[in-house]
Design an enzyme around this catalytic site. Structure first.
Site, mmCIF file in Angstrom:
data_model
loop_
_atom_site.group_PDB
_atom_site.id
_atom_site.type_symbol
_atom_site.label_atom_id
_atom_site.label_comp_id
_atom_site.label_asym_id
_atom_site.label_seq_id
_atom_site.Cartn_x
_atom_site.Cartn_y
_atom_site.Cartn_z
ATOM 1 C CG HIS A 1 111.845 8.394 -54.169
ATOM 2 N ND1 HIS A 1 110.557 8.702 -53.784
ATOM 3 C CD2 HIS A 1 112.540 8.229 -53.010
ATOM 4 C CE1 HIS A 1 110.487 8.728 -52.469
ATOM 5 N NE2 HIS A 1 111.682 8.430 -51.975
ATOM 6 C CD GLU A 2 115.486 6.075 -52.541
ATOM 7 O OE1 GLU A 2 116.128 6.804 -51.754
ATOM 8 O OE2 GLU A 2 114.384 5.574 -52.239
ATOM 9 C CG HIS B 1 115.686 11.060 -50.739
ATOM 10 N ND1 HIS B 1 114.935 11.944 -49.994
ATOM 11 C CD2 HIS B 1 114.900 9.967 -50.917
ATOM 12 C CE1 HIS B 1 113.746 11.414 -49.749
ATOM 13 N NE2 HIS B 1 113.695 10.220 -50.303
#
Length: 266
Positions: free
Chosen positions: A58-59, A62
């Site tokens: 997820h990170e 980003h």
């Protein structure tokens, strides 16, 4: 002119992530084969490790999107190594999300990457950077639920099926919570570039408390029921029954007495 030197370690996969992925693989195998004497322990380790892997991805999503949008600083910050300890504080990135899974069976959004927004031009790029993380949870959920919506469960052991169902529930809840247009969450980051300066300035002080506000609202029984009814409806649309997720959560909490309904499920 400023020259940026990229170090090879800036984008190398962290041994920490490799170790977590290895735990996921080994405990997934133990869950599938029934190797562990206590299947609940294997399910607990498998789901927890896979959940941490999803937090890292997820990170990373980003950071990777920010890199291609103009923020070349993310590499030096270690965001491209998939090391969960690089995403803000270990307590917020790992410990707190795992505790929420154990206590309530809910996917709490994890850590955060600090994007230097001033390096990025274009509102669409800012929105895409914010959306990249929860879209990863959506993709993860689709992978976990693939055996269900592809009707390919023949030969899949019961405990592994339950574990996948519970892991899918965590991914769906994380995606929905992250997409809420609440300051401090990714959903607000998606719409923020399109808001006026005055609106952004007024809601900015709420950002540190956005997630707390959301969870406070979820303590209201009617809202809590509506939220989980929506989650259950999405999972049913993907072929996962309420029994699958309930038994997955039951197995995950191995320290509690198992439900007789789950132990006799086909």
């Amino acid at each position: 002119m400023t020259t940026v030197t990229r170090r090879s370690g800036d984008r190398s996969i962290s041994p920490v992530f490799v170790g977590i992925a290895a735990v996921t693989a080994v405990t997934g195998w133990a869950t599938w084969t029934g190797f562990a004497e206590q299947p609940g322990v294997a399910v607990f380790l498998f789901v927890t490790a896979a959940w941490i892997v999803s937090l890292c991805l997820h990170e990373y999503a980003h950071a990777r999107t920010a890199l291609h949008s103009g923020d070349i600083s993310v590499g030096a910050k270690g965001y491209l190594t998939l090391n969960p300890l690089k995403y803000t504080h270990a307590l917020l990135s790992i410990v707190l999300p795992v505790l929420f899974v154990i206590m309530g069976g809910i996917g709490l959004p994890g850590g955060a990457v600090f994007i230097e927004r001033g390096r990025i031009r274009g509102r669409w790029r800012h929105s895409l950077i914010s959306a990249a993380g929860p879209l990863t949870n959506v993709l993860f959920a689709l992978v976990c639920t693939a055996p269900f919506w592809l009707d390919a469960l023949d030969g899949v052991p019961q405990d592994f099926r339950f574990a996948l169902a519970f892991l899918a529930l965590l991914q769906v809840t994380a995606a929905i919570l992250n997409f809420l247009p609440v300051p401090g969450l990714d959903g607000y980051g998606v719409i923020e570039p399109w808001l006026s300066y005055n609106v952004r300035r007024q809601v900015e002080p709420l950002a540190p408390f956005g997630l707390l506000i959301v969870f406070a609202l979820l303590w209201i029984p009617s809202l809590n029921n509506a939220f989980f009814d929506m989650i259950d409806a999405i999972l049913r649309g993907l072929g996962i029954s309420d029994l699958d997720t309930a038994c997955g959560y039951d197995l995950y909490r191995f320290w509690r007495e198992a439900s007789p309904v789950c132990s006799v499920s086909p």
